[in-house]
Enzyme design. Structure first.
Site, mmCIF file in Angstrom:
data_model
loop_
_atom_site.group_PDB
_atom_site.id
_atom_site.type_symbol
_atom_site.label_atom_id
_atom_site.label_comp_id
_atom_site.label_asym_id
_atom_site.label_seq_id
_atom_site.Cartn_x
_atom_site.Cartn_y
_atom_site.Cartn_z
ATOM 1 N N GLU A 36 79.941 54.839 69.009
ATOM 2 C CA GLU A 36 80.394 53.092 69.568
ATOM 3 C C GLU A 36 80.350 51.979 67.792
ATOM 4 O OE1 GLU A 36 79.265 51.583 73.548
ATOM 5 O OE2 GLU A 36 77.438 51.038 72.214
ATOM 6 N N HIS B 127 70.763 52.241 71.178
ATOM 7 C CA HIS B 127 72.028 50.856 70.765
ATOM 8 C C HIS B 127 72.096 50.220 70.066
ATOM 9 C CE1 HIS B 127 74.934 47.639 72.002
ATOM 10 N NE2 HIS B 127 75.399 49.190 72.963
#
Ligand code: PGA
Length: 246
Positions: free
Chosen positions: A167, A97
């Site tokens: 993302e 992430h």
């Protein structure tokens, strides 16, 4: 079409707060999951994963971790073994992430080793990739995405499932989202790149400012098979709206 709804709770909740959320909304969440064609997974902080799973105790809702160690075991203070996630009954683990890449200065090789550890388990890696605002403005998205994927390829097993969460950093927590066409272009590239370099199949998710205000437009992206939702997933009514609108 069925989508995967992945709720990344980040570190928004303390242990007690996460348990209270489940006590307050768990029943409604189960009803939502049971009546929806979409799958729902909750990613609490590691401290709350086991309790959240036990309290929900529902086959329609999966639980995932937000990270794992790139090593099997040893003197690594503060880390969590990938095999512990399986032992805890978790189905997913986020790796790479952008917030963990940034906080722990992770490079793509370290992320590859996290995947290597998860390969020894049944846990599905949710591999996050995405370009910065600067890369986006300089038309470097495809180049950056490719650079992030390349070192991972030797670690993708043909028989295992992988999710890649696209993302864009400039969309995370900003309220700004790319157009469906843009998301489709990048998602197609991800699938195509993986397909030409190994025999694994990846499912592409989109993440970054997914909310009830953006989901209708985002769901026009035909290449994405689900959404990784941060802030909006911590508000049950908001999450319910998103699932209902999909
Ligand atoms: P956001 O976060 O939905 O709050 O933008 C998404 C993510 O970081 O996974």
């Amino acid at each position: 079409m069925m989508k995967h709804i992945l709720c990344n709770w980040k570190m928004y909740f303390s242990y007690n707060h996460a348990i209270k959320w489940i006590d307050d909304h768990g029943q409604q969440l189960k009803e939502l999951a049971d009546s929806s064609k979409h799958t729902i997974a909750i990613f609490p902080s590691i401290d709350a994963c086991a309790q959240v799973r036990e309290r929900l105790n529902n086959k329609s809702i999966s639980i995932g971790a937000q990270d794992c160690a790139p090593y099997a075991s040893g003197a690594y203070t503060g880390q969590t073994q990938a095999c512990s996630l399986q032992e805890m009954g978790l189905q997913y683990c986020i790796v790479g992430h952008s917030e963990t890449r940034h906080a722990y200065h992770l490079n793509n090789e370290t992320i590859a080793h996290k995947i290597e550890q998860l390969n020894k388990t049944k846990v599905i890696p949710v591999i996050c990739i995405g370009e910065s605002q600067h890369d986006h403005e300089h038309d470097k998205t495809i180049e950056v995405i490719t650079r992030q994927l390349e070192p991972l390829i030797p670690f993708l097993l043909p028989e295992k499932n992988y999710y890649v969460a696209y993302e864009p950093l400039w969309a995370i927590g900003t309220g700004t989202t790319p157009s469906p066409k843009y998301i489709d272009t990048i998602s197609s590239h991800i699938k195509q790149y993986v397909r030409t370099h190994c025999s694994s199949r990846v499912s592409v998710m989109y993440g970054g400012s997914v909310s009830s205000a953006t989901i209708t437009q985002l769901s026009e992206s035909v290449e994405v098979e689900g959404f990784l939702i941060g802030k909006a997933s911590t508000d049950f009514q908001e999450l319910k709206k998103i699932v209902t609108l999909l």
